[in-house]
Design a protein around this motif. Structure first.
Motif, mmCIF file in Angstrom:
data_model
loop_
_atom_site.group_PDB
_atom_site.id
_atom_site.type_symbol
_atom_site.label_atom_id
_atom_site.label_comp_id
_atom_site.label_asym_id
_atom_site.label_seq_id
_atom_site.Cartn_x
_atom_site.Cartn_y
_atom_site.Cartn_z
ATOM 1 N N PHE A 151 0.889 -1.167 0.000
ATOM 2 C CA PHE A 151 0.000 0.000 0.000
ATOM 3 C C PHE A 151 0.924 1.213 0.000
ATOM 4 C CE2 PHE A 151 -2.830 3.042 2.362
ATOM 5 C CZ PHE A 151 -3.668 3.266 1.296
ATOM 6 N N PHE B 205 0.560 10.017 -10.183
ATOM 7 C CA PHE B 205 0.575 9.179 -8.988
ATOM 8 C C PHE B 205 0.633 7.736 -9.455
ATOM 9 C CE2 PHE B 205 -2.040 6.996 -5.589
ATOM 10 C CZ PHE B 205 -1.009 6.957 -4.673
ATOM 11 N N ARG C 103 6.638 19.080 -6.025
ATOM 12 C CA ARG C 103 6.419 18.455 -4.712
ATOM 13 C C ARG C 103 6.358 16.955 -4.958
ATOM 14 N NH1 ARG C 103 3.090 22.613 -5.195
ATOM 15 N NH2 ARG C 103 3.236 24.359 -3.739
ATOM 16 N N ARG D 88 3.575 7.936 -0.628
ATOM 17 C CA ARG D 88 2.342 7.725 0.125
ATOM 18 C C ARG D 88 2.225 6.262 0.534
ATOM 19 N NH1 ARG D 88 -2.331 10.619 -3.340
ATOM 20 N NH2 ARG D 88 -3.567 9.834 -1.593
ATOM 21 N N GLN E 44 -0.688 18.954 6.918
ATOM 22 C CA GLN E 44 0.313 20.015 6.901
ATOM 23 C C GLN E 44 -0.254 21.385 7.216
ATOM 24 O OE1 GLN E 44 2.841 19.706 3.504
ATOM 25 N NE2 GLN E 44 3.516 17.664 4.054
ATOM 26 N N HIS F 31 -4.843 20.901 -2.525
ATOM 27 C CA HIS F 31 -4.744 19.474 -2.826
ATOM 28 C C HIS F 31 -4.719 18.668 -1.533
ATOM 29 C CE1 HIS F 31 -3.009 16.503 -5.965
ATOM 30 N NE2 HIS F 31 -3.620 15.839 -5.011
ATOM 31 N N MET G 95 -4.449 14.891 -0.108
ATOM 32 C CA MET G 95 -4.165 13.476 -0.330
ATOM 33 C C MET G 95 -4.492 12.782 0.975
ATOM 34 S SD MET G 95 -0.490 14.187 -2.097
ATOM 35 C CE MET G 95 -0.548 15.885 -1.465
ATOM 36 N N THR G 96 -5.450 11.883 0.944
ATOM 37 C CA THR G 96 -5.838 11.215 2.189
ATOM 38 C C THR G 96 -5.878 9.704 1.959
ATOM 39 O OG1 THR G 96 -7.448 11.229 4.008
ATOM 40 C CG2 THR G 96 -8.339 11.588 1.813
ATOM 41 N N ASP G 97 -5.110 8.995 2.744
ATOM 42 C CA ASP G 97 -4.954 7.549 2.570
ATOM 43 C C ASP G 97 -5.643 6.857 3.742
ATOM 44 O OD1 ASP G 97 -3.279 8.551 0.598
ATOM 45 O OD2 ASP G 97 -1.447 8.119 1.710
ATOM 46 N N PHE G 98 -6.533 5.923 3.429
ATOM 47 C CA PHE G 98 -7.317 5.231 4.464
ATOM 48 C C PHE G 98 -6.839 3.788 4.590
ATOM 49 C CE2 PHE G 98 -11.602 7.714 3.758
ATOM 50 C CZ PHE G 98 -10.994 8.888 4.163
ATOM 51 N N PHE H 226 -6.199 5.023 -1.616
ATOM 52 C CA PHE H 226 -5.596 6.342 -1.789
ATOM 53 C C PHE H 226 -6.660 7.264 -2.370
ATOM 54 C CE2 PHE H 226 -1.678 3.685 -2.509
ATOM 55 C CZ PHE H 226 -0.916 4.179 -1.458
ATOM 56 N N LEU H 227 -6.874 8.392 -1.733
ATOM 57 C CA LEU H 227 -7.846 9.378 -2.210
ATOM 58 C C LEU H 227 -7.154 10.710 -2.455
ATOM 59 C CD1 LEU H 227 -10.561 8.505 0.394
ATOM 60 C CD2 LEU H 227 -11.108 8.740 -2.027
ATOM 61 N N ASP H 228 -7.572 11.385 -3.511
ATOM 62 C CA ASP H 228 -7.098 12.742 -3.806
ATOM 63 C C ASP H 228 -8.268 13.641 -4.126
ATOM 64 O OD1 ASP H 228 -4.662 11.054 -4.782
ATOM 65 O OD2 ASP H 228 -3.920 13.121 -4.688
ATOM 66 N N PHE I 64 -8.248 17.719 -5.678
ATOM 67 C CA PHE I 64 -7.496 18.932 -6.002
ATOM 68 C C PHE I 64 -8.484 19.922 -6.588
ATOM 69 C CE2 PHE I 64 -4.731 21.179 -9.233
ATOM 70 C CZ PHE I 64 -4.126 22.006 -8.295
ATOM 71 N N ILE J 248 -4.018 8.816 6.818
ATOM 72 C CA ILE J 248 -2.832 9.633 6.608
ATOM 73 C C ILE J 248 -3.229 10.782 5.685
ATOM 74 C CG2 ILE J 248 -0.444 9.743 5.770
ATOM 75 C CD1 ILE J 248 -1.837 6.321 6.267
ATOM 76 N N ARG K 68 -2.315 14.413 3.792
ATOM 77 C CA ARG K 68 -1.339 15.413 3.371
ATOM 78 C C ARG K 68 -2.120 16.510 2.663
ATOM 79 N NH1 ARG K 68 0.523 10.546 2.129
ATOM 80 N NH2 ARG K 68 2.473 9.817 3.043
ATOM 81 N N GLU L 52 -1.682 20.221 0.549
ATOM 82 C CA GLU L 52 -0.761 21.154 -0.107
ATOM 83 C C GLU L 52 -1.548 22.319 -0.687
ATOM 84 O OE1 GLU L 52 2.515 21.101 -0.424
ATOM 85 O OE2 GLU L 52 3.029 19.045 0.159
ATOM 86 N N GLU L 53 -1.025 23.517 -0.498
ATOM 87 C CA GLU L 53 -1.503 24.668 -1.267
ATOM 88 C C GLU L 53 -0.537 24.847 -2.422
ATOM 89 O OE1 GLU L 53 -1.978 28.014 1.321
ATOM 90 O OE2 GLU L 53 -3.803 27.188 2.168
#
Lengths: 141, 141
Positions: free
Chosen positions: A31, A108, A135, A139, B7, B35, B37-40, B104-106, B108, B133, B135, B137-138
């Motif tokens: 993962f 990604f 950036r 992940r 962040q 943006h 990014m969130t991971d479950f 994995f989720l994004d 933006f 998790i 993350r 970002e601007e």
């Protein structure tokens, strides 16, 4: 051209506690993904030319060994293009601001087989932005 | 549930030197995006259920005031789903690992009108991951 805010080079990672045990000598549960966000300012091409952009991105995706499974795009009024590529390995995207020669790019990829950094480098060489903001995120759990 | 590596909160930014002068009292040139990014890990739903995932993501996207223009999805063999949403404001994506309840989720969004953080919160409430998790970002010049 400047490159700022690159958070680190692509590097292999080893299995961590909680991952599935390695099989066949390879690390187990993956993962894990590599995410490059690269923003270009002052590109030397027409960022309203969806065909050109799509073709260049396809080349960039193929150059890193990723596989395109599908694509969806949209032209905004009066200008601006969004293209999303669905990859075997995850996705790539672009959102353009042609009036400023600027765009937001993402790639990604899940797993450890693809190095995403050269995707950005490939497009930099083609579009010659005056400024680049990179950036990079690894992940995973 | 834990939330790590966020962040920073979403906050408005003001015009910076180099941006187009403000018009109508609003900041000018907006080569700017948010943006998430969130991971479950350890979700309490079937992450191979593409219909359920798509429906929940549509709700989450609408909950933050974003607009879906198009969608593309792919089911992987033997399991796993990728869905990409093309938004008026940019894009959202998911890549699932059903065998581990992980994804994995994004999301933006370009401009300053959308707060992306509640998108992740919305899906956390529905899918109840054991671990998250984040993350954030601007992105801009």
């Amino acid at each position: 051209m400047s490159i700022i805010n690159t958070q680190g080079p692509v590097r292999p990672i080893l299995s961590k506690p909680g991952q599935v045990p390695a099989e066949n000598g390879q690390p187990g549960f993956e993962f894990y993904g590599r995410h490059l966000m690269t923003d270009f300012v002052g590109c030397q091409i027409d960022l309203d030319d969806a065909e050109r952009i799509s073709r260049d991105m396809e080349e960039a995706i193929q150059s890193i060994g990723a596989t395109i499974l599908n694509k969806v795009e949209h032209r905004f009024d009066p200008h601006g293009v969004t293209i999303l590529f669905l990859l075997s390995e995850s996705h790539a995207s672009i959102h353009t601001y042609p009036e400023y020669g600027s765009c937001f790019l993402d790639i990604f990829t899940c797993g450890k087989t693809i190095d995403v950094i050269p995707f950005g480098t490939y497009l930099q060489k083609l579009w010659k932005p005056e400024r680049v903001i990179n950036r990079y995120e690894e992940r995973s759990a």
